[in-house]
Scaffold this motif. Structure first.
Motif, PDB file in Angstrom:
ATOM      1  N   SER A 119      16.823 -12.703   5.081  1.00 34.89           N
ATOM      2  CA  SER A 119      16.434 -11.693   6.076  1.00 34.89           C
ATOM      3  C   SER A 119      15.986 -10.390   5.420  1.00 34.89           C
ATOM      4  CB  SER A 119      17.588 -11.430   7.045  1.00 34.89           C
ATOM      5  OG  SER A 119      18.683 -10.814   6.383  1.00 34.89           O
ATOM      6  N   ASN A 127      12.449 -11.022   4.585  1.00 35.10           N
ATOM      7  CA  ASN A 127      11.663 -11.010   5.830  1.00 35.10           C
ATOM      8  C   ASN A 127      11.378  -9.593   6.295  1.00 35.10           C
ATOM      9  OD1 ASN A 127      13.765 -13.714   6.887  1.00 35.10           O
ATOM     10  ND2 ASN A 127      11.755 -13.885   5.936  1.00 35.10           N
ATOM     11  N   THR A 147      10.455  -3.770  14.982  1.00 30.57           N
ATOM     12  CA  THR A 147      11.122  -4.914  14.350  1.00 30.57           C
ATOM     13  C   THR A 147      12.409  -5.253  15.083  1.00 30.57           C
ATOM     14  OG1 THR A 147      10.257  -4.270  12.179  1.00 30.57           O
ATOM     15  CG2 THR A 147      12.096  -5.809  12.193  1.00 30.57           C
ATOM     16  N   ARG A 200      12.909  -8.761  17.036  1.00 35.06           N
ATOM     17  CA  ARG A 200      13.956  -9.621  16.480  1.00 35.06           C
ATOM     18  C   ARG A 200      15.030  -9.949  17.504  1.00 35.06           C
ATOM     19  NH1 ARG A 200      17.933  -8.447  11.223  1.00 35.06           N
ATOM     20  NH2 ARG A 200      19.038 -10.436  11.352  1.00 35.06           N
ATOM     21  N   THR A 232      15.726 -13.366  19.700  1.00 39.00           N
ATOM     22  CA  THR A 232      17.003 -14.003  19.373  1.00 39.00           C
ATOM     23  C   THR A 232      17.866 -14.183  20.618  1.00 39.00           C
ATOM     24  OG1 THR A 232      16.966 -13.035  17.152  1.00 39.00           O
ATOM     25  CG2 THR A 232      19.073 -13.875  17.948  1.00 39.00           C
ATOM     26  N   TYR A 291      22.550  -7.872  21.582  1.00 39.17           N
ATOM     27  CA  TYR A 291      21.113  -7.991  21.320  1.00 39.17           C
ATOM     28  C   TYR A 291      20.290  -7.553  22.530  1.00 39.17           C
ATOM     29  CZ  TYR A 291      22.220 -10.671  17.080  1.00 39.17           C
ATOM     30  OH  TYR A 291      22.668 -11.069  15.848  1.00 39.17           O
ATOM     31  N   LEU A 301       8.783 -13.544  10.924  1.00 37.86           N
ATOM     32  CA  LEU A 301       9.456 -13.239  12.188  1.00 37.86           C
ATOM     33  C   LEU A 301      10.255 -14.445  12.666  1.00 37.86           C
ATOM     34  CD1 LEU A 301       9.839 -11.140  14.455  1.00 37.86           C
ATOM     35  CD2 LEU A 301       7.896 -12.197  15.629  1.00 37.86           C
ATOM     36  N   LEU A 325      13.374 -14.722  10.511  1.00 38.25           N
ATOM     37  CA  LEU A 325      14.286 -13.623  10.808  1.00 38.25           C
ATOM     38  C   LEU A 325      15.003 -13.811  12.149  1.00 38.25           C
ATOM     39  CD1 LEU A 325      15.302 -10.809   9.858  1.00 38.25           C
ATOM     40  CD2 LEU A 325      13.415  -9.812  11.167  1.00 38.25           C
ATOM     41  N   THR A 326      14.288 -14.327  13.148  1.00 40.22           N
ATOM     42  CA  THR A 326      14.869 -14.469  14.483  1.00 40.22           C
ATOM     43  C   THR A 326      15.574 -15.808  14.684  1.00 40.22           C
ATOM     44  OG1 THR A 326      12.706 -15.223  15.324  1.00 40.22           O
ATOM     45  CG2 THR A 326      13.233 -12.889  15.568  1.00 40.22           C
ATOM     46  N   SER A 384      18.994 -15.323  12.540  1.00 42.25           N
ATOM     47  CA  SER A 384      19.800 -14.762  13.622  1.00 42.25           C
ATOM     48  C   SER A 384      20.403 -15.847  14.501  1.00 42.25           C
ATOM     49  CB  SER A 384      18.952 -13.795  14.472  1.00 42.25           C
ATOM     50  OG  SER A 384      18.529 -12.693  13.691  1.00 42.25           O
TER      51      SER A 384
END
Length: 302
Positions: A23, A26, A39, A43, A47, A189, A219, A222-223, A227
């Motif tokens: 991450s 990323n 971001t 994200r 997520t 989130y 992306l 990362l997501t 995540s």
């Protein structure tokens, strides 16, 4: 849980820690496309959406009490602060230093904050561990070079701030005991996404035309990977294996960040980062009484 199932879970935990290390890479890549708040919104909104079917499959309730909702809102504000400095430190510094420095300093700062408020007592063993941790942190910051232009960099301050904000998030989250941690994270989130939309992000001004394959790949990792997947495996690991056993896997994160940063970003990995990371990991291990190797009990039959 059978031994074969445990081995599968260990492998999944390893992949989860690898993705957490990734991450940092990323975010470094995404920082050339969008700012920290954009971001955060992309994200955590993505997520949160992908967590819905997982929560349903795990048969967790979406019900949230007022105390937990209040904690979600307060935690989301601190979470935005953490993410801001995590992003800026990585953007202006290196993903390898950030991944090693922040992830190893967080448990040390958590211990210190709890000790400050009287929830932890510092023993001689703890004092020794904190001393080792301090040497490790100073080594990662390359303080032994005695070059002020290399030590007092703005990105180092960002990383230090990030490592202070995350323990506050951890402590606040632990106060919510009436809902599942994965459900608390889902609402965290959601709240973070909403706050970003209200105060920091104008969706219509995001430069979507500038997004290419590299952007979407990073992306996605990362997501969905770092995540949704990693968080789910981590929470399930705590339920199935216990927090103490799962915590030992956290040590993979800084080394994953270092190795992946060198491979994908061509960052130079200095001896000070490696040595400092090892020292801080030793400190964290002592502070939390984490045993990397479990001793197998041998049953003797008469």
């Amino acid at each position: 849980m059978t031994e074969s199932n445990k081995n599968i879970f260990y492998f999944l935990l390893f992949l989860a820690m690898l993705s957490w290390g990734a991450s940092w890479v990323n975010v470094k890549v995404l920082s050339s496309y969008i700012n920290e708040f954009e971001t955060m919104f992309l994200r955590f909104f993505i997520t949160a959406i992908t967590m819905i079917p997982i929560i349903l499959v795990l048969k967790k309730s979406f019900k949230i009490d007022l105390k937990s909702l209040g904690l979600v809102i307060v935690t989301s504000i601190v979470f935005i602060c953490y993410m801001k400095y995590f992003f800026l430190g990585t953007k202006y510094g290196t993903a390898s230093l950030g991944g090693a420095f922040v992830t190893t300093l967080i448990p040390i700062n958590t211990f210190l904050i709890l000790a400050l408020f009287g929830e932890k007592k510092i023993t001689k063993k703890d004092a020794f561990a904190l001393f080792i941790g301090a040497i490790g942190v100073l080594t990662m910051l390359n303080i032994w070079s005695f070059k002020t232009d290399e030590i007092f960099l703005i990105q180092n301050l960002y990383f230090i701030l990030a490592s202070i904000f995350w323990p506050i998030i951890t402590i606040l989250s632990s106060k919510s005991t009436k809902i599942s941690p994965i459900v608390f994270t889902f609402y965290l989130y959601i709240a973070t996404s909403i706050l970003n939309i209200i105060f920091f992000v104008d969706i219509s001004k995001i430069d979507y035309q500038n997004f290419d394959e590299i952007f979407y790949i990073n992306l996605f990792v990362l997501t969905i990977i770092a995540s949704t997947f990693a968080n789910t495996i981590y929470f399930l690991g705590i339920e199935k294996l216990g927090a103490r056993e799962v915590s030992s896997f956290i040590f993979f994160v800084p080394f994953a960040a270092i190795i992946l940063s060198a491979f994908f970003l061509k960052e130079k990995i200095t001896p000070s980062i490696i040595i400092g990371t090892i020292l801080t990991i030793i400190a964290v291990q002592i502070l939390n009484n984490i045993k990397i190797r479990r001793k197998k009990k041998i049953e003797q039959r008469d």
